[in-house]
Structures are given as structure tokens and as C-alpha cells.
Design an enzyme around this catalytic site. Structure first.
Site, mmCIF file in Angstrom:
data_model
loop_
_atom_site.group_PDB
_atom_site.id
_atom_site.type_symbol
_atom_site.label_atom_id
_atom_site.label_comp_id
_atom_site.label_asym_id
_atom_site.label_seq_id
_atom_site.Cartn_x
_atom_site.Cartn_y
_atom_site.Cartn_z
ATOM 1 N N HIS A 184 2.750 -36.361 -14.914
ATOM 2 C CA HIS A 184 2.011 -37.765 -14.547
ATOM 3 C C HIS A 184 2.801 -38.838 -14.630
ATOM 4 O O HIS A 184 3.495 -39.127 -15.669
ATOM 5 C CB HIS A 184 1.022 -37.912 -15.678
ATOM 6 C CG HIS A 184 0.095 -38.923 -14.975
ATOM 7 N ND1 HIS A 184 -0.911 -38.696 -14.308
ATOM 8 C CD2 HIS A 184 0.226 -40.150 -15.540
ATOM 9 C CE1 HIS A 184 -1.663 -39.951 -14.183
ATOM 10 N NE2 HIS A 184 -0.842 -40.933 -14.667
ATOM 11 N N CYS A 185 3.253 -39.320 -13.577
ATOM 12 C CA CYS A 185 4.176 -40.693 -13.857
ATOM 13 C C CYS A 185 3.544 -41.987 -13.733
ATOM 14 O O CYS A 185 2.617 -42.345 -13.029
ATOM 15 C CB CYS A 185 4.931 -40.451 -12.296
ATOM 16 S SG CYS A 185 5.915 -41.736 -12.150
#
Ligand SMILES: [Zn+2]
Ligand SMILES: [Zn+2]
Length: 377
Positions: A184-185
Site C-alpha cells: 500500500h503506497c
């Protein structure tokens, strides 16, 4: 320690059993009998809540850190928009400095062919950065169907309680399963998965390239600007000293204009920001390039490492079923089927979809020798 505990608990248990026996034989008051029954009921409840056949020290630590994970997940979820705004503001500031400060300088000093080269390259790089960033933040990573399907699944997600296809993992920030999840960025405020993994990597690559270009291209200007700022500081110090000594009878030395000062400061800011991002993002890009070359995602890297150790202890060799060889891994990742695609799909903005649906992982037809492998989940 254990024996001391059993010494204390033994008599307590004996007393309780006696009380219980008395309670059943109706020789003790109803209040005491009720108390004993409640104690037994509470004990069963507590044991049923704490019982876990997979329980262990890891489960206890995970449970203890659950509030911390919850806090981190929520902070990342809510600050995602702030991070995206930060990327847009910082990138825009560099573009603005390039147009307002760098362009007037190079127009007076560079030759026409050199100016043309810089103009074409910088705009090509900027278009690719903007395109891939926009696509990375707006393209959903891909989610498994939450209805009944005939797809082959490898497990059930404990959080979603839905079948989980191979390479799918649960994102605690998005609170749902993601196909071929990488991570998850927060800088994208999005999960990186099957459908936007290429956009994420291309953004990192072209952003690094752009920062390296800016750092090297503006090196001479940065040195001059830095020296000018140092000189300016020295002049200010001299002025203060002169004012303090009250011997200021001559004409003051020529100072920099506001525009010159802002130009110098902007050039120093540009160089420091681009160099820092080039180093940090460059390292991240190289790391992801290594993973892509191996046919792994960031999550699979940890899973495969554990599996490799587990099988090697049994004298077996682990092979990643999604590793088709370095070049073929890149072709599958970038969606390159023909030589022309290296230009049209890699070096130019392209919104083509990745190979496959992210749920079944048959190798593409142009991959010649799919390796024999032990299935990795
Ligand atoms: Zn899930
Ligand atoms: Zn996510």
C-alpha cells in the site's frame, strides 16, 4: 516457577471442587452454589475466547500490537491525501523553477541544438511522470470477486471471509483483498496491485530519471547560486559589523536584487530536493527492479524467502512459479509482446492492461519455458 504456581492453584482447585460437591448435594446455601456455577461458567467463557489451535507467542504479540497497527493504518489512510498533495506541490515547484529561473539562464548561455535537446528531453520526461502518476493514483489495483465463482482459490481471507486467489493479499489500510498485491503506497494513496503495478514502477523510474537529470543539469547553476548566497551572507555580516562600529561613511557595497536572491535560493532548493529524491527514490526503484526481475512482489519476497528456507531444510529446492526468467518477467510486467512495444508501451504513455486477470496465472504464450515449480501462495 511452574511448580510454585501449581502449589498455589492445587489447593484452590480442591476447595472449589469441594464447594461444588457440597453445592450439588444441597448442603451449602444457594448463594454459594450460584457463585460456584458462575465461576465455572466464567472459566469456560474465558477459555473459549482465548483458545486458538494456532496460538503462540506470535499471536500474543500480534494481539498486543493490534492498537498500534490500527493507529498506523488509520494515519496512513487519512494522510494519504496529504502525501499526494505533497507530491503534486513539490513536483509543480520544480517545474515552476525550471521555467522561471533555469530557462531564462540557459536561453542566454546554451547553443540552439543544446537548448532543443533539453527542451525535448525534459518535456518527454515530465509527460511520462505526470501520466504514470495520474494513472497510478486513479487506477484501482484490482480486487477478487466477492460472489460465488469457479475460480481456483488457494485460501480464504480471514478478514473478508472470501476466497483468495493466488498472489492476492489483504490490505489492512484499504480493508479489502487486492489482486497481486505489492504494497500500500501512501504517496499514491492507493494499493499497488495487478492493474497499477506498472504505473507505479514507471512513475518511480521516470521520476528518478527526472531528478537525476535536474541534479546533473543544474549542477553548475547550483554552485554559482550557492556561492552567490554565501557572498550575500558575507555582505550582510560586513554591513552589520560596520553599523556596529559606526564607521559607515562610504557608499554601501552593491547588493543582490530581490529577483536575483529568489533565483539563487530557488536553484539551491531545486538541486537539494532533486538530489535527495533521486537518492531515495532511486534506491526504491532499484529494489523494485530486482523484484520484478525475479518475478516477485514485495510481499512474495518474504513468503518465498521463508518457503525457500523451509524447503532447503528438507533438502528440496524452491522455485517461484511466477518467475519466467529475467527478460520474460520484464516483458510480462511491461506488457511487451513485440519489439515495437518497447517504444509504444514503455517509452511513450500507454494505458494498455496487464496480461491476465490477476486471478489465474497461466504463463503468456510468448513465455517459452515455464519452469517446474513448487506452488507459492
Ligand atoms: Zn481480505
Ligand atoms: Zn491498500
Amino acid at each position: 516457577m511452574r511448580s510454585r504456581r501449581s502449589l498455589l492453584l492445587g489447593p484452590a482447585r480442591l476447595c472449589l471442587r469441594l464447594l461444588l460437591l457440597l453445592g450439588y448435594r444441597r448442603r451449602c446455601p444457594p448463594l454459594l452454589r450460584n457463585l460456584v456455577l458462575r465461576w465455572r461458567y466464567g472459566k469456560v467463557c474465558l477459555r473459549s475466547l482465548l483458545y486458538n489451535s494456532f496460538g503462540g507467542s506470535d499471536t500474543v504479540i500480534d494481539s498486543a500490537f493490534e492498537p498500534v497497527y490500527w493507529l498506523v493504518d488509520n494515519v496512513i489512510r487519512w494522510f494519504g491525501v496529504v502525501f499526494v498533495a505533497l507530491v503534486i506541490v513539490l513536483t509543480s515547484s520544480i517545474v515552476a523553477i525550471a521555467y522561471l529561473c533555469v530557462l531564462p539562464l540557459i536561453l542566454h548561455t546554451y547553443s540552439v541544438p543544446r537548448i532543443c535537446w533539453h527542451f525535448v528531453y525534459s518535456h518527454w520526461n515530465l509527460i511520462l511522470i505526470v501520466f504514470h502518476y495520474y494513472q497510478a493514483i486513479t487506477t484501482p489495483p484490482g480486487y477478487p470477486p466477492q460472489a460465488k465463482t469457479d475460480l481456483a482459490t488457494v485460501s480464504i481471507c480471514k478478514k473478508c471471509i472470501y476466497p483468495k486467489p493466488a498472489r492476492t493479499h489483504h490490505c489492512s489500510i484499504c480493508n479489502r483483498c487486492v489482486l497481486k498485491m505489492d504494497h500500500h503506497c501512501p504517496w499514491l494513496n492507493n494499493c499497488v496491485g495487478h492493474y497499477n503495478h506498472r504505473y507505479f514502477f514507471s512513475f518511480c523510474f521516470f521520476m528518478t530519471l527526472g531528478c537525476v537529470y535536474c541534479s546533473f543539469g543544474s549542477w553548475d547553476m547550483f554552485r554559482e547560486a550557492y556561492a552567490a548566497l554565501e557572498k550575500m551572507k558575507q555582505l550582510n555580516r560586513n554591513k552589520l559589523q560596520v553599523a556596529a562600529n559606526q564607521t559607515y561613511h562610504q557608499t554601501p557595497p552593491p547588493a543582490f536584487s530581490f529577483r536575483e536572491r529568489m533565483t539563487h535560493k530557488s536553484l539551491v532548493y531545486l538541486w537539494f530536493l532533486c538530489s535527495s529524491v533521486a537518492l531515495a527514490l532511486g534506491a526504491l526503484t532499484v529494489w523494485h527492479a530486482v523484484l520484478i526481475s525475479r518475478g516477485e512482489t514485495s510481499i512474495e519476497r518474504h513468503i518465498n524467502k521463508k518457503e525457500r528456507h523451509r524447503l532447503s531444510s528438507k533438502g528440496k529446492v524452491f522455485r517461484n512459479p511466477y518467475n519466467y526468467g529475467c527478460l520474460d518477467n520484464w516483458k510480462v510486467f511491461l506488457g511487451v509482446n513485440t519489439r515495437r512495444h518497447w517504444l509504444t508501451r514503455v517509452l511513450l504513455p500507454s494505458s494498455h492492461l496487464p496480461y491476465g486477470n490477476g486471478m489465474t496465472w497461466d504463463p503468456p504464450p510468448y513465455v517459452i519455458t515455464p519452469p517446474d515449480s513448487v506452488l507459492a501462495v
